[in-house]
Write an enzyme that holds these catalytic residues in place. Structure first.
Site, mmCIF file in Angstrom:
data_model
loop_
_atom_site.group_PDB
_atom_site.id
_atom_site.type_symbol
_atom_site.label_atom_id
_atom_site.label_comp_id
_atom_site.label_asym_id
_atom_site.label_seq_id
_atom_site.Cartn_x
_atom_site.Cartn_y
_atom_site.Cartn_z
ATOM 1 N N LYS A 161 9.887 2.096 1.222
ATOM 2 C CA LYS A 161 8.861 2.322 1.626
ATOM 3 C C LYS A 161 8.545 3.785 1.899
ATOM 4 C CE LYS A 161 7.087 0.362 5.421
ATOM 5 N NZ LYS A 161 7.332 -1.273 7.018
ATOM 6 N N ASP A 169 1.221 -11.450 7.063
ATOM 7 C CA ASP A 169 1.995 -10.391 5.693
ATOM 8 C C ASP A 169 2.974 -10.137 6.590
ATOM 9 O OD1 ASP A 169 -0.053 -8.847 7.283
ATOM 10 O OD2 ASP A 169 0.566 -7.476 6.633
ATOM 11 N N ASN A 170 3.562 -10.502 7.306
ATOM 12 C CA ASN A 170 5.098 -9.603 7.945
ATOM 13 C C ASN A 170 6.139 -10.794 8.096
ATOM 14 O OD1 ASN A 170 3.937 -7.338 7.170
ATOM 15 N ND2 ASN A 170 3.522 -7.066 9.876
ATOM 16 N N ASP A 220 9.710 -5.517 7.986
ATOM 17 C CA ASP A 220 9.147 -4.879 8.015
ATOM 18 C C ASP A 220 8.690 -4.709 10.198
ATOM 19 O OD1 ASP A 220 7.563 -4.477 6.519
ATOM 20 O OD2 ASP A 220 5.350 -5.369 6.846
ATOM 21 N N ARG A 280 6.134 -12.787 1.399
ATOM 22 C CA ARG A 280 5.749 -13.102 2.648
ATOM 23 C C ARG A 280 4.452 -14.780 1.958
ATOM 24 N NH1 ARG A 280 5.239 -7.362 3.687
ATOM 25 N NH2 ARG A 280 5.850 -6.249 2.395
ATOM 26 N N ASP A 330 -1.688 6.548 2.858
ATOM 27 C CA ASP A 330 -2.662 7.590 2.292
ATOM 28 C C ASP A 330 -1.036 7.373 1.679
ATOM 29 O OD1 ASP A 330 -0.455 7.375 4.510
ATOM 30 O OD2 ASP A 330 -0.477 9.839 5.347
ATOM 31 N N GLY A 331 -0.518 5.930 2.034
ATOM 32 C CA GLY A 331 0.586 6.051 1.419
ATOM 33 C C GLY A 331 2.292 6.304 1.681
ATOM 34 N N GLY A 372 1.240 -1.646 -0.078
ATOM 35 C CA GLY A 372 -0.322 0.000 -0.436
ATOM 36 C C GLY A 372 1.002 1.468 0.071
ATOM 37 N N ARG A 373 2.434 0.996 0.314
ATOM 38 C CA ARG A 373 2.328 2.059 0.127
ATOM 39 C C ARG A 373 4.280 2.017 0.012
ATOM 40 N NH1 ARG A 373 3.798 3.787 6.333
ATOM 41 N NH2 ARG A 373 3.746 1.594 7.252
HETATM 42 P P1 AMP Z 1 2.184 -2.776 8.580
HETATM 43 O O1 AMP Z 1 0.647 -2.692 9.023
HETATM 44 O O2 AMP Z 1 2.858 -2.102 7.969
HETATM 45 O O3 AMP Z 1 2.610 -4.421 7.697
HETATM 46 O O4 AMP Z 1 1.012 -2.323 6.378
HETATM 47 C C1 AMP Z 1 -0.011 -3.704 7.147
HETATM 48 C C2 AMP Z 1 -0.907 -3.354 5.420
HETATM 49 O O5 AMP Z 1 -1.337 -2.142 5.103
HETATM 50 C C3 AMP Z 1 0.149 -3.206 3.974
HETATM 51 O O6 AMP Z 1 -0.996 -3.383 2.879
HETATM 52 C C4 AMP Z 1 0.661 -2.208 4.179
HETATM 53 O O7 AMP Z 1 1.733 -1.824 2.582
HETATM 54 C C5 AMP Z 1 -0.706 -1.005 4.457
HETATM 55 N N1 AMP Z 1 0.059 -0.330 4.974
HETATM 56 C C6 AMP Z 1 0.182 0.289 5.864
HETATM 57 N N2 AMP Z 1 0.078 1.577 6.148
HETATM 58 C C7 AMP Z 1 0.015 2.376 4.919
HETATM 59 C C8 AMP Z 1 -0.044 3.668 4.338
HETATM 60 N N3 AMP Z 1 0.386 4.512 5.243
HETATM 61 N N4 AMP Z 1 -0.933 4.011 2.916
HETATM 62 C C9 AMP Z 1 -1.604 3.090 2.671
HETATM 63 N N5 AMP Z 1 -1.042 1.662 2.158
HETATM 64 C C10 AMP Z 1 -0.585 1.342 4.125
HETATM 65 MG MG MG Z 2 3.538 -5.341 6.143
#
Ligand code: AMP
Ligand code: MG
Length: 530
Positions: free
Chosen positions: A154, A293-294, A303, A224, A166-167, A133-134
Site C-alpha cells: 500500500k 469498497d472497504n 482498510d 471487497r 498520487d499513489g 489506486g495506490r
Molecule cells: P480509501 O478511502 O483509502 O478506502 O480509498 C478510496 C479509493 O481511493 C481507493 O480506490 C483508493 O485506491 C484510492 N486512493 C486513496 N488514496 C489514494 C492515493 N493517495 N493515490 C491514489 N489513489 C488513492
Molecule cells: Mg479503501
C-alpha cells in the site's frame, strides 16, 4: 430483535440501495513466536512460494503494474508473526535487500504485481470505478499449511485506478494501519495483517508535507463488496459469476456445490459481516469509512483509515473528522453494515433468487444481534441468560455514557467486582461521578451474579480473557507516529505492536499504556487524508 435493543439499533435508512526493536535481536523474535519453531519450511525472500491466482483471472479484473520504488527505502518495522505466516525465515528481515524487495525497488522473485479493479458506494453514493489506486498486489504466497496470503503493497505508486491521487501513503497513516491490524488480531477480531512498513525520504503532500512510506499488508484475499458491485453495475454478469466462482472456490470451499451455491455464499458473507460488526461494537471501535469498497468479502476488518477506539463511552463517536454528517459514527455501524449487505445482495442478484437477496440482510441482522448479546454477556461475566439482562446491559451503557466512563477500563475493572466485600468495589465505583447511579446498577448486578451462583475468581478469569486491558488508543498511536516522523525513532511502533498482540494479559510493566488519554490528547483530530 429481542436481543438487539442495545447500541446496535437498526434505524433503517431510506436511502436507495444502492522498548526493544525485535529485529535487532532475532532470537527474541523466535521466542515471541513459538509457532516459528515448528515451521519446517523456512524460505528466503527469493524463494517465497508465490501462487498468483488473481493474476490468472480475466484481464479486465486488474492491471499489471510495477510498483514505483522509493530511492532509498528502509525498514521501519517488521512483524515477526506475519513473517511466520508466509514461512519467511526471520533472519531475512535483517538482510539489506529486505526493504528493496518488499517495496518494489527490486522485483520479488515469483511476484506478479497487479492493481485490482473494484467500485463501491462511498458515503451512500455509487462511484462507478475505484480500484487499487495506490495498493499493488505483489502476489499470493502459499505457506506450508496450504494457506495463501496476499502480499499487498500500500503506497506503491500510481496505477490505472489512481484517479486524482498520487499513489502514495504517508508514514503517519501507515503506522496507524500497521498497528491496528495487529491490535485487532490480538483482540481476536478478523482483520488484515501487517507484514512491514518501509520508510523513505520521499516528500508526500497531504494537508502538509509528510514523509512517504509503504505498508505491506496481508490477507487471504483483499476482494471487497465493491469488487462484485462493479460487474453488476456494468452488467458484466459473466465476470460477476467468474469472480463468485473464484472467491467461493478459494475461500469458501466448504460450501461445496449445488444450485443454491451463490445464495449460500451470499448468506455466509452476510453472517460473517454481522459477526464482525458485533465485535467492533463490543470492543468499542469505529471503522470510520464503511464504504462498500472497504468491506471485505471474507468478513475481515479492512482498510484502516480514520478509525478509533473509544476512550469514554460515546455512542455518537465519529472518528473521521471529514465525516461531517456522522454517517459512519460508532452507533450507526450496525445500520451501515445492513445497508452494505443489501448492496452486496443486490450486486449478486443476477446469480441468486429474490428471496435470497432479501434474506441476506436479515441473516446479517440476526447474526449481529445474537453475537453482540453474547459478547456483552461475556463482558459482564455472565454465563446464563436471564430475563432483564438486556436492560442491565443497556443501563450500564447509559451510565457509562452519561458519566463519560472509559469503556475499556470499566469492563476490565468490573472483573474485580466482589460479591462479598463492598470495599473491593470502590475502584470501579470511582469511575463514576454519579456514585448513586452506579450503586443502583451495582445492586442489580450483584443480584444477577448471585442468581447464577457466580464464583468471583472464576468470573474474573473469564472477564479478563474477553475484556482487554490494552487497546490502540489514538494517543498511543500518536506518540509512536510523532517519534517516528520527527526523530526516526521507530521503537514505539514495535513496543505497541508487541503490547497489543496480547491485550488481555496484565503486562504490569506496561500499566501506563492502559491509561485514558492525557489532557494533551483530548483533541487529536483524525481525518481521512492518508
Ligand atoms: P480509501 O478511502 O483509502 O478506502 O480509498 C478510496 C479509493 O481511493 C481507493 O480506490 C483508493 O485506491 C484510492 N486512493 C486513496 N488514496 C489514494 C492515493 N493517495 N493515490 C491514489 N489513489 C488513492
Ligand atoms: Mg479503501
Amino acid at each position: 430483535m429481542a436481543h438487539c435493543s442495545s447500541p446496535p439499533s437498526f434505524r433503517r435508512t431510506q436511502e436507495s440501495i444502492p522498548p526493544s526493536v525485535p529485529w535487532s535481536n532475532p532470537g527474541a523474535c523466535l521466542r515471541l513466536c513459538p509457532a516459528l519453531e515448528d515451521n519446517a519450511a523456512m524460505r528466503t525472500l527469493e524463494t517465497l512460494n508465490f501462487d498468483n491466482t488473481y493474476a490468472r483471472l480475466p484481464a479486465a479484473f486488474f492491471e499489471r503494474v510495477a510498483p514505483t520504488a522509493f530511492d532509498t527505502p528502509h525498514v521501519v518495522s517488521v512483524n515477526p508473526e506475519a513473517v511466520d505466516l508466509i514461512d519467511l525465515d526471520p533472519d531475512e528481515a535483517l538482510r539489506p535487500e529486505f526493504a528493496a524487495l518488499l517495496s518494489g525497488k527490486a522485483p520479488l522473485p515469483g511476484s506478479e504485481p497487479i492493481a485490482t479493479l473494484y467500485a463501491g458506494h462511498q458515503f451512500g453514493h455509487y462511484v462507478p470505478q475505484l480500484g487499487d489506486g495506490r495498493a499493488i498486489l505483489l502476489g499470493e504466497v502459499r505457506n506450508h499449511r496450504g494457506e495463501t496470503w496476499d502480499l499487498q503493497l500500500k503506497g506503491g505508486g500510481l496505477t490505472r485506478f489512481s484517479r486524482d491521487g498520487d499513489g502514495r501513503a504517508v508514514l503517519r497513516s501507515t503506522i496507524r494501519e500497521y498497528l491496528c491490524g495487529e491490535a485487532m488480531q490480538g483482540l481476536g477480531i478478523p482483520t488484515t495483517r501487517s507484514l512491514c512498513i518501509i520508510g523513505s525520504d520521499e516528500a508526500v503532500m497531504r494537508e502538509r508535507v509528510e514523509t512517504g512510506a509503504m505498508l505491506v499488508r496481508m490477507a487471504p484475499s483483499h476482494v471487497r463488496f465493491g469488487t462484485f458491485e462493479i460487474f453488476f453495475y456494468r452488467r458484466q454478469y459473466d465476470h460477476l459469476r467468474t469472480l463468485a466462482d473464484y472467491v467461493i472456490g478459494r475461500h469458501f470451499p466448504h460450501l461445496g456445490d449445488g444450485p443454491d451455491l451463490y445464495a449460500r455464499f451470499l448468506h455466509e458473507v452476510a453472517r460473517r459481516t454481522g459477526a464482525l460488526i458485533a465485535r467492533w461494537q463490543a470492543v468499542g471501535w469505529a471503522h470510520g469509512v464503511m464504504n462498500t469498497d472497504n468491506m471485505s468479502i471474507l468478513g475481515l476488518t479492512l482498510d484502516y483509515g480514520p478509525y478509533g477506539f473509544m476512550d469514554g463511552f460515546t455512542p455518537g463517536l465519529v472518528p473521521n473528522h471529514s465525516d461531517r454528517h456522522g454517517r459512519y459514527s460508532f452507533q450507526n455501524q450496525p445500520d451501515i453494515g445492513y445497508w452494505n449487505v443489501r448492496a452486496l445482495a443486490q450486486a449478486l442478484s443476477p446469480l441468486v433468487g429474490d428471496e435470497d437477496v432479501l434474506r441476506a440482510p436479515e441473516l446479517y441482522e440476526e447474526t449481529l444481534c445474537r453475537a453482540y448479546a453474547d459478547l456483552m454477556q461475556a463482558k459482564l461475566g455472565l454465563t446464563e441468560v436471564h430475563d432483564g439482562d438486556d436492560k442491565l446491559r443497556r443501563d450500564v451503557l447509559a451510565l457509562l455514557h452519561s458519566n463519560r466512563v472509559d469503556y475499556t477500563n470499566f469492563f476490565r475493572v468490573l472483573g474485580r467486582f466482589s460479591q462479598d466485600d463492598p470495599s473491593a468495589n470502590v475502584p470501579v465505583r470511582d469511575h463514576f461521578l454519579d456514585r448513586e447511579g452506579f450503586d443502583w446498577w451495582a445492586d442489580r448486578y450483584l443480584a444477577r451474579l448471585k442468581a447464577e451462583r457466580s464464583v468471583d475468581a472464576e468470573r474474573q478469569a473469564r472477564m479478563d480473557a474477553c475484556n482487554p486491558k490494552y487497546v490502540l488508543r489514538n494517543y498511543l498511536a500518536q506518540v509512536a507516529i510523532e517519534r517516528a516522523t520527527q526523530h526516526m525513532d521507530y521503537s514505539e511502533i514495535d513496543r505497541l505492536r508487541m503490547l497489543l498482540s496480547h491485550p488481555f494479559d496484565d503486562q504490569p510493566e506496561m500499566n501506563d499504556y492502559a491509561a485514558p488519554p492525557p489532557d494533551w490528547a483530548q483533541h487529536i483530530v483524525v481525518g481521512c487524508s492518508s
